[in-house]
Design an enzyme around this catalytic site. Structure first.
Site, PDB file in Angstrom:
ATOM      1  CG  HIS A  20      -1.973  -1.081   1.170  1.00  0.00           C
ATOM      2  ND1 HIS A  20      -3.058  -1.110   2.012  1.00  0.00           N
ATOM      3  CD2 HIS A  20      -2.086  -2.198   0.413  1.00  0.00           C
ATOM      4  CE1 HIS A  20      -3.786  -2.187   1.785  1.00  0.00           C
ATOM      5  NE2 HIS A  20      -3.196  -2.872   0.806  1.00  0.00           N
ATOM      6  CD  GLU A 114     -13.698   4.181  -2.702  1.00  0.00           C
ATOM      7  OE1 GLU A 114     -14.354   3.794  -1.715  1.00  0.00           O
ATOM      8  OE2 GLU A 114     -13.059   5.265  -2.719  1.00  0.00           O
ATOM      9  CE1 TYR A 124     -12.758  11.842  -3.265  1.00  0.00           C
ATOM     10  CE2 TYR A 124     -11.137  12.941  -1.890  1.00  0.00           C
ATOM     11  CZ  TYR A 124     -11.980  12.951  -2.976  1.00  0.00           C
ATOM     12  OH  TYR A 124     -12.068  14.075  -3.762  1.00  0.00           O
ATOM     13  CE1 TYR A 135      -8.071  -8.639  -0.164  1.00  0.00           C
ATOM     14  CE2 TYR A 135      -7.148  -7.600   1.798  1.00  0.00           C
ATOM     15  CZ  TYR A 135      -7.414  -7.580   0.433  1.00  0.00           C
ATOM     16  OH  TYR A 135      -7.015  -6.507  -0.323  1.00  0.00           O
TER      17      TYR A 135
END
Length: 241
Positions: A20, A114, A124, A135
């Site tokens: 990430h 998104e 957001y 998961y």
């Protein structure tokens, strides 16, 4: 050989782990530099913390200075480069020159990728709101919307693993002009979002199974190209007359 390297900015705090990271950079017409930075994975709440650089889109001058009109420059203890927050793992970023706006595509967890219109100071939502789940199938949150948090322009359930993206401006593809093309890693295709201004009308899956599409770009000569990993392809999209 890279020479005269200069460190423009450092995201903090230092974070161990290998996922990430965000990783995209674009410039706008005024030469502001926007870059994406993921939430670092293990601590999703980073994305809502303005004292933390992670899970954000940042905006700086091309020499590393902080613009005086950034949204949180006067917020005590906030990271001054933050432009938006609540972004999980932004893997796509593109500047829409014709309309002076920035678009972003980000990975959700299991579901909930998104497409977002990136606007100054907005939240957001990650991880407070999401269309995805953990998961292991357990819920992350029981809400998909909340006042003060932006809704995606479109989203993906199941996830396609959004990646690099482009906006079609070329006259070579008149039916696609203004549309957004997003590479899909996990689902191995190009996802075309049929756009009407800033509204997403529909999605089209193109070139299914060509490989993990890492980037889609429009070249200066007006043709669209995609590059894949795994299959190692450079693909040129040629219009049928």
């Amino acid at each position: 050989q890279a020479v005269q390297q200069e460190e423009l900015i450092e995201t903090t705090p230092e974070w161990e782990g290998g996922r990430h990271y965000g990783s995209r950079i674009v410039f706008d017409k005024d030469n502001y530099l926007f870059f994406s930075n993921g939430d670092r994975g293990d601590t999703p709440s980073n994305a809502q913390d303005l004292t933390n650089s992670h899970g954000k889109i940042h905006r700086i001058h091309d020499d590393g200075r902080i613009p005086s009109d950034n949204p949180f420059v006067n917020e005590p203890n906030a990271i001054k480069s933050i432009w938006t927050y609540g972004n999980r793992n932004p893997q796509g970023l593109v500047y829409d020159k014709a309309n002076d706006r920035v678009w972003e595509a980000e990975h959700g967890p299991m579901g909930g990728d998104e497409l977002n219109l990136i606007e100054k100071g907005k939240n957001y939502g990650w991880p407070v709101i999401t269309y995805g789940q953990n998961y292991d199938g357990t819920p992350i949150t029981d809400i998909t919307e909340k006042e003060g948090m932006e809704q995606p322009v479109t989203y993906y359930v199941p996830s396609i693993a959004t990646c690099g993206m482009t906006i079609v401006t070329s006259d070579k593809y008149p039916a696609w002009k203004g549309d957004i093309l997003i590479g899909a890693l996990a689902k191995m295709h190009i996802n075309r979002v049929d756009m009407e201004g800033t509204k997403a009308l529909s999605q089209e899956v193109m070139l299914q199974d060509i490989g993990r599409v890492r980037q889609v770009s429009e070249s200066p000569d007006g043709y669209l190209y995609a590059i894949t990993e795994g299959t190692g392809l450079l693909v040129k999209l040629i219009p049928i007359r």
